[in-house]
Design a protein around this motif. Sequence first.
Motif, short mmCIF file in Angstrom:
data_model
loop_
_atom_site.label_atom_id
_atom_site.label_comp_id
_atom_site.label_asym_id
_atom_site.label_seq_id
_atom_site.Cartn_x
_atom_site.Cartn_y
_atom_site.Cartn_z
N SER A 193 24.30 2.21 -40.16
CA SER A 193 23.46 2.92 -39.09
C SER A 193 23.56 4.01 -38.64
O SER A 193 24.27 5.08 -39.05
CB SER A 193 23.87 1.52 -37.66
OG SER A 193 25.43 1.67 -38.06
N PHE A 209 10.40 8.49 -36.49
CA PHE A 209 10.09 7.71 -35.21
C PHE A 209 10.48 9.54 -34.45
O PHE A 209 11.14 10.37 -34.07
CB PHE A 209 10.79 6.65 -34.12
CG PHE A 209 12.58 6.60 -35.29
CD1 PHE A 209 13.37 7.78 -35.02
CD2 PHE A 209 12.65 6.19 -36.51
CE1 PHE A 209 14.48 7.38 -34.93
CE2 PHE A 209 13.80 6.19 -37.07
CZ PHE A 209 14.84 7.05 -36.66
N ARG A 223 15.99 5.16 -46.19
CA ARG A 223 16.44 3.52 -46.08
C ARG A 223 16.80 3.71 -47.87
O ARG A 223 16.29 4.35 -48.67
CB ARG A 223 15.08 2.48 -46.48
CG ARG A 223 14.88 2.43 -44.54
CD ARG A 223 14.26 1.60 -44.27
NE ARG A 223 13.74 1.14 -42.70
CZ ARG A 223 14.85 0.50 -42.00
NH1 ARG A 223 15.22 0.57 -42.01
NH2 ARG A 223 13.90 1.03 -40.81
N ASP A 243 10.78 6.05 -42.97
CA ASP A 243 10.76 5.70 -41.17
C ASP A 243 11.40 7.47 -40.52
O ASP A 243 11.99 7.24 -40.04
CB ASP A 243 11.97 4.62 -41.19
CG ASP A 243 11.35 4.03 -40.30
OD1 ASP A 243 10.16 3.88 -39.16
OD2 ASP A 243 12.11 2.83 -39.36
N THR A 281 16.02 2.77 -32.01
CA THR A 281 16.88 2.29 -32.26
C THR A 281 15.91 0.98 -33.50
O THR A 281 14.78 0.32 -32.65
CB THR A 281 17.80 0.90 -31.32
OG1 THR A 281 18.74 1.56 -31.20
CG2 THR A 281 18.33 -0.07 -32.17
N ARG A 282 16.11 1.55 -35.12
CA ARG A 282 15.63 1.01 -35.71
C ARG A 282 16.63 -0.07 -36.77
O ARG A 282 17.73 0.29 -36.73
CB ARG A 282 14.94 1.63 -37.42
CG ARG A 282 14.18 2.80 -36.55
CD ARG A 282 12.39 2.33 -36.37
NE ARG A 282 11.74 3.53 -35.95
CZ ARG A 282 10.44 3.44 -34.74
NH1 ARG A 282 11.06 2.27 -34.21
NH2 ARG A 282 9.52 3.66 -35.09
N ARG A 283 15.91 -1.38 -37.09
CA ARG A 283 16.98 -2.43 -37.67
C ARG A 283 17.15 -1.91 -39.29
O ARG A 283 16.19 -0.73 -39.80
CB ARG A 283 16.09 -3.72 -37.89
CG ARG A 283 16.66 -3.91 -35.58
CD ARG A 283 15.75 -5.61 -36.02
NE ARG A 283 15.88 -6.11 -34.23
CZ ARG A 283 16.46 -6.74 -33.84
NH1 ARG A 283 17.20 -7.48 -34.31
NH2 ARG A 283 16.05 -7.14 -32.62
#
Length: 110
Positions: free
Chosen positions: A31, A72, A64, A70, A45-47
């Motif tokens: 995380s 943001f 990832r 990803d 917050t990205r899962r």
Amino acid sequence: MKPLTDAPSGELDGLAPQSGYSACAIRADRSYPCWGDNSSGQFATRRGKFVAVAAGGTHTCGLRPNGDIDCFGSNYWQTAAHSPATFKAVAAGAHHSCELLLNGVVFMVL
């Protein structure tokens, strides 16, 4: 030097490159905690898990485990856009993002 008062606690695997007024790190569980200025939503917050994360001026990009990127936060400079490809590294600056493709080519978003 001034100690950080809002830095995350707990075990960190590494500190991410940062630009601007914020920073991020990677935890052992993959995380990413971020701290500093979140005025553009760059700490969204990205899962899921990340192997690397880079904090830009008003955006953050994460890599990832499968090689996807990803991003943001602010997309004013189109810094949160990226190529649909597989990557092995990511970096972010004040108004740009750089992603390193598996074949060694650098993809830069300005």
